[in-house]
Design a protein around this motif. Structure first.
Motif, PDB file in Angstrom:
ATOM      1  N   PRO A 118       1.040  -1.417   0.089  1.00 31.85           N
ATOM      2  CA  PRO A 118       0.130   0.031   0.105  1.00 31.85           C
ATOM      3  C   PRO A 118       0.746   1.156  -0.021  1.00 31.85           C
ATOM      4  CG  PRO A 118       0.097  -0.942   2.029  1.00 31.85           C
ATOM      5  CD  PRO A 118       0.792  -1.974   1.268  1.00 31.85           C
ATOM      6  N   THR A 119       0.149   2.431  -0.604  1.00 32.91           N
ATOM      7  CA  THR A 119       0.871   3.640  -0.655  1.00 32.91           C
ATOM      8  C   THR A 119      -0.094   4.724  -0.559  1.00 32.91           C
ATOM      9  OG1 THR A 119       0.715   3.710  -3.226  1.00 32.91           O
ATOM     10  CG2 THR A 119       2.804   2.903  -2.047  1.00 32.91           C
ATOM     11  N   ALA A 120      -1.588   4.481  -0.196  1.00 33.91           N
ATOM     12  CA  ALA A 120      -2.657   5.360   0.099  1.00 33.91           C
ATOM     13  C   ALA A 120      -2.140   6.296   0.853  1.00 33.91           C
ATOM     14  CB  ALA A 120      -3.702   4.860   0.226  1.00 33.91           C
ATOM     15  N   GLY A 121      -2.381   7.689   0.717  1.00 31.15           N
ATOM     16  CA  GLY A 121      -1.961   8.777   1.689  1.00 31.15           C
ATOM     17  C   GLY A 121      -0.720   8.896   1.907  1.00 31.15           C
ATOM     18  N   ASP A 122       0.184   8.570   0.817  1.00 26.44           N
ATOM     19  CA  ASP A 122       1.460   8.648   1.271  1.00 26.44           C
ATOM     20  C   ASP A 122       2.170   7.823   2.369  1.00 26.44           C
ATOM     21  OD1 ASP A 122       2.008  10.013  -1.064  1.00 26.44           O
ATOM     22  OD2 ASP A 122       1.646  12.127  -0.158  1.00 26.44           O
ATOM     23  N   VAL A 123       1.394   6.817   2.914  1.00 25.33           N
ATOM     24  CA  VAL A 123       1.848   6.072   3.921  1.00 25.33           C
ATOM     25  C   VAL A 123       2.363   4.575   3.060  1.00 25.33           C
ATOM     26  CG1 VAL A 123       1.290   4.560   5.970  1.00 25.33           C
ATOM     27  CG2 VAL A 123       0.393   6.685   5.440  1.00 25.33           C
TER      28      VAL A 123
ATOM     29  N   PHE B 255       7.946  -5.341   9.187  1.00 19.75           N
ATOM     30  CA  PHE B 255       7.161  -4.474   8.037  1.00 19.75           C
ATOM     31  C   PHE B 255       7.800  -3.058   8.597  1.00 19.75           C
ATOM     32  CE2 PHE B 255       4.329  -7.628   9.113  1.00 19.75           C
ATOM     33  CZ  PHE B 255       3.885  -7.998   8.150  1.00 19.75           C
ATOM     34  N   ASN B 256       8.208  -2.338   7.299  1.00 16.82           N
ATOM     35  CA  ASN B 256       8.717  -1.051   7.298  1.00 16.82           C
ATOM     36  C   ASN B 256       7.569  -0.156   7.035  1.00 16.82           C
ATOM     37  OD1 ASN B 256      11.230  -2.010   8.262  1.00 16.82           O
ATOM     38  ND2 ASN B 256      11.953  -2.446   6.202  1.00 16.82           N
ATOM     39  N   VAL B 257       7.402   1.178   7.932  1.00 16.84           N
ATOM     40  CA  VAL B 257       6.427   1.824   7.350  1.00 16.84           C
ATOM     41  C   VAL B 257       6.753   3.368   7.498  1.00 16.84           C
ATOM     42  CG1 VAL B 257       3.870   2.380   8.137  1.00 16.84           C
ATOM     43  CG2 VAL B 257       4.653   0.464   8.824  1.00 16.84           C
ATOM     44  N   THR B 258       6.592   4.139   6.343  1.00 12.49           N
ATOM     45  CA  THR B 258       6.988   5.505   6.218  1.00 12.49           C
ATOM     46  C   THR B 258       5.550   6.295   6.022  1.00 12.49           C
ATOM     47  OG1 THR B 258       8.691   4.844   5.024  1.00 12.49           O
ATOM     48  CG2 THR B 258       8.370   7.116   5.069  1.00 12.49           C
ATOM     49  N   PHE B 259       5.599   7.375   7.149  1.00 10.55           N
ATOM     50  CA  PHE B 259       4.484   8.278   7.137  1.00 10.55           C
ATOM     51  C   PHE B 259       4.803   9.611   6.518  1.00 10.55           C
ATOM     52  CE2 PHE B 259       3.894   5.110  10.330  1.00 10.55           C
ATOM     53  CZ  PHE B 259       2.387   4.727  10.086  1.00 10.55           C
ATOM     54  N   PRO B 260       3.806  10.337   5.957  1.00  9.93           N
ATOM     55  CA  PRO B 260       4.199  11.550   5.464  1.00  9.93           C
ATOM     56  C   PRO B 260       4.427  12.846   6.637  1.00  9.93           C
ATOM     57  CG  PRO B 260       1.811  11.299   5.182  1.00  9.93           C
ATOM     58  CD  PRO B 260       2.446  10.050   5.705  1.00  9.93           C
ATOM     59  N   ALA B 261       3.638  12.521   7.808  1.00  9.89           N
ATOM     60  CA  ALA B 261       3.810  13.477   8.760  1.00  9.89           C
ATOM     61  C   ALA B 261       4.408  12.894  10.076  1.00  9.89           C
ATOM     62  CB  ALA B 261       2.414  13.766   9.098  1.00  9.89           C
ATOM     63  N   PRO B 262       5.067  13.554  10.801  1.00 10.29           N
ATOM     64  CA  PRO B 262       5.785  13.172  12.240  1.00 10.29           C
ATOM     65  C   PRO B 262       4.579  12.405  12.982  1.00 10.29           C
ATOM     66  CG  PRO B 262       6.382  15.441  12.029  1.00 10.29           C
ATOM     67  CD  PRO B 262       5.290  15.211  10.926  1.00 10.29           C
ATOM     68  N   MET B 263       4.968  11.144  13.464  1.00 10.29           N
ATOM     69  CA  MET B 263       4.243  10.368  14.434  1.00 10.29           C
ATOM     70  C   MET B 263       4.459  10.262  15.530  1.00 10.29           C
ATOM     71  SD  MET B 263       2.075   9.350  11.936  1.00 10.29           S
ATOM     72  CE  MET B 263       1.174   7.874  12.770  1.00 10.29           C
ATOM     73  N   VAL B 264       5.778  10.510  16.142  1.00  9.34           N
ATOM     74  CA  VAL B 264       6.030  10.059  17.604  1.00  9.34           C
ATOM     75  C   VAL B 264       7.379  11.362  17.757  1.00  9.34           C
ATOM     76  CG1 VAL B 264       5.878   7.732  17.490  1.00  9.34           C
ATOM     77  CG2 VAL B 264       8.104   8.570  16.882  1.00  9.34           C
ATOM     78  N   PRO B 265       7.257  11.651  18.946  1.00 10.07           N
ATOM     79  CA  PRO B 265       8.321  12.669  19.414  1.00 10.07           C
ATOM     80  C   PRO B 265       9.647  12.140  19.444  1.00 10.07           C
ATOM     81  CG  PRO B 265       7.257  11.700  21.308  1.00 10.07           C
ATOM     82  CD  PRO B 265       6.345  11.214  20.202  1.00 10.07           C
ATOM     83  N   ASP B 266      10.741  12.713  19.318  1.00 10.56           N
ATOM     84  CA  ASP B 266      12.015  12.335  19.410  1.00 10.56           C
ATOM     85  C   ASP B 266      12.543  11.462  20.548  1.00 10.56           C
ATOM     86  OD1 ASP B 266      12.415  13.863  17.146  1.00 10.56           O
ATOM     87  OD2 ASP B 266      13.668  15.309  18.075  1.00 10.56           O
TER      88      ASP B 266
ATOM     89  N   GLN C 154      -5.803   7.614   8.530  1.00 12.60           N
ATOM     90  CA  GLN C 154      -6.591   6.272   7.934  1.00 12.60           C
ATOM     91  C   GLN C 154      -6.899   6.790   6.546  1.00 12.60           C
ATOM     92  OE1 GLN C 154      -7.389   3.538   9.608  1.00 12.60           O
ATOM     93  NE2 GLN C 154      -6.223   4.345  11.347  1.00 12.60           N
ATOM     94  N   PRO C 155      -5.860   6.467   5.644  1.00 13.43           N
ATOM     95  CA  PRO C 155      -5.993   6.651   4.296  1.00 13.43           C
ATOM     96  C   PRO C 155      -7.001   5.284   3.792  1.00 13.43           C
ATOM     97  CG  PRO C 155      -3.676   6.154   4.545  1.00 13.43           C
ATOM     98  CD  PRO C 155      -4.486   6.178   5.825  1.00 13.43           C
ATOM     99  N   ASP C 156      -8.047   5.789   2.836  1.00 12.57           N
ATOM    100  CA  ASP C 156      -8.688   4.701   2.277  1.00 12.57           C
ATOM    101  C   ASP C 156      -7.884   3.811   1.257  1.00 12.57           C
ATOM    102  OD1 ASP C 156     -11.086   5.897   3.271  1.00 12.57           O
ATOM    103  OD2 ASP C 156     -11.385   7.164   1.647  1.00 12.57           O
ATOM    104  N   GLY C 157      -8.442   2.468   1.674  1.00 12.08           N
ATOM    105  CA  GLY C 157      -7.445   1.808   0.700  1.00 12.08           C
ATOM    106  C   GLY C 157      -6.248   0.982   1.141  1.00 12.08           C
ATOM    107  N   TRP C 158      -5.941   1.485   2.273  1.00 13.98           N
ATOM    108  CA  TRP C 158      -4.535   1.212   2.870  1.00 13.98           C
ATOM    109  C   TRP C 158      -4.753  -0.308   3.638  1.00 13.98           C
ATOM    110  CZ3 TRP C 158      -1.215  -0.389   6.492  1.00 13.98           C
ATOM    111  CH2 TRP C 158       0.157  -0.351   6.220  1.00 13.98           C
ATOM    112  N   GLU C 159      -4.281  -1.133   2.715  1.00 16.31           N
ATOM    113  CA  GLU C 159      -4.309  -2.545   3.334  1.00 16.31           C
ATOM    114  C   GLU C 159      -3.248  -3.400   2.331  1.00 16.31           C
ATOM    115  OE1 GLU C 159      -7.638  -6.550   3.708  1.00 16.31           O
ATOM    116  OE2 GLU C 159      -8.096  -4.589   3.035  1.00 16.31           O
ATOM    117  N   TYR C 160      -2.754  -4.578   3.098  1.00 12.22           N
ATOM    118  CA  TYR C 160      -1.787  -5.299   2.406  1.00 12.22           C
ATOM    119  C   TYR C 160      -2.272  -6.707   2.742  1.00 12.22           C
ATOM    120  CZ  TYR C 160       2.640  -7.882   1.406  1.00 12.22           C
ATOM    121  OH  TYR C 160       3.558  -8.564   1.384  1.00 12.22           O
TER     122      TYR C 160
END
Length: 183
Positions: free
Chosen positions: A5-10, A23-34, A95-101
């Motif tokens: 999946p790549t929906a929502g740039d995730v 599983f390696n996951v990349t998000f378009p915005a910060p998800m956690v603090p340093d 929660q981008p639509d269609g994000w599933e693997y």
């Protein structure tokens, strides 16, 4: 869907090494603090169906590595989804639509065998064996030694008589693969 999946740039990458799934996951915005970086946690941005225990390490505020703890059941269709209620660091829903693997685990089967305590004699089974032969057997998935002991047996080729087998676990052989020894 079996496409990554790549929906929502995730984006998601799925790596396997034997029975280990990561599983390696990349998000378009910060998800956690340093302060959450480089620390393993059981709180994962991904969930699996059927459910599995996951361990997550964030290597940047947008990139996480999620590892399955233990093994997934063999011959199973699995689905990776974003965790319910997942939000980015700013509190926005992710929660981008269609994000599933979807992916499948291999079937349960014998992966190797050989005569002798270490399975190093792979001569034909037509060769006569002693009164207490040992056969080393490796499987593609973990086995319950008690369940294997209840069902493992040898059969005489001429008479079809069954002989019970004892199941021994030999540590250090492929992660404790079972060794079946008949008496």
């Amino acid at each position: 869907p079996s496409e990554l999946p790549t929906a929502g740039d995730v984006t998601l990458e799925h790596d396997t090494w034997g029975n280990v799934h990561r599983f390696n996951v990349t998000f378009p915005a910060p998800m956690v603090p340093d302060t959450a970086l480089d620390k393993e946690t059981d709180k994962s941005p991904v969930q699996l169906d059927p459910p599995a225990t996951l361990a997550t390490t964030w290597f940047s505020d947008r990139y996480a590595s999620v590892r399955v703890v233990g093994r997934l059941a063999p011959s199973t269709r699995n689905h990776a989804l974003l965790a319910a209620g997942l939000t980015d660091l700013a509190g926005q829903a992710v929660q981008p639509d269609g994000w599933e693997y979807a992916f499948s685990t291999p079937p349960f089967m014998v992966s190797s065998w050989g005569l002798g305590a270490y399975g190093d004699d792979t001569s034909t089974l037509k060769t006569p064996v002693g009164r207490q032969p040992q056969v080393t057997v490796s499987f593609t998935s973990p086995v319950d030694p008690e369940e294997l002991a209840a069902t493992a047996h040898f059969r005489d080729a001429a008479t079809h008589a069954r002989f019970t087998a004892d199941v021994l676990l030999r540590p250090g052989l492929g992660g404790g693969r079972p060794v079946v020894e008949a008496y």
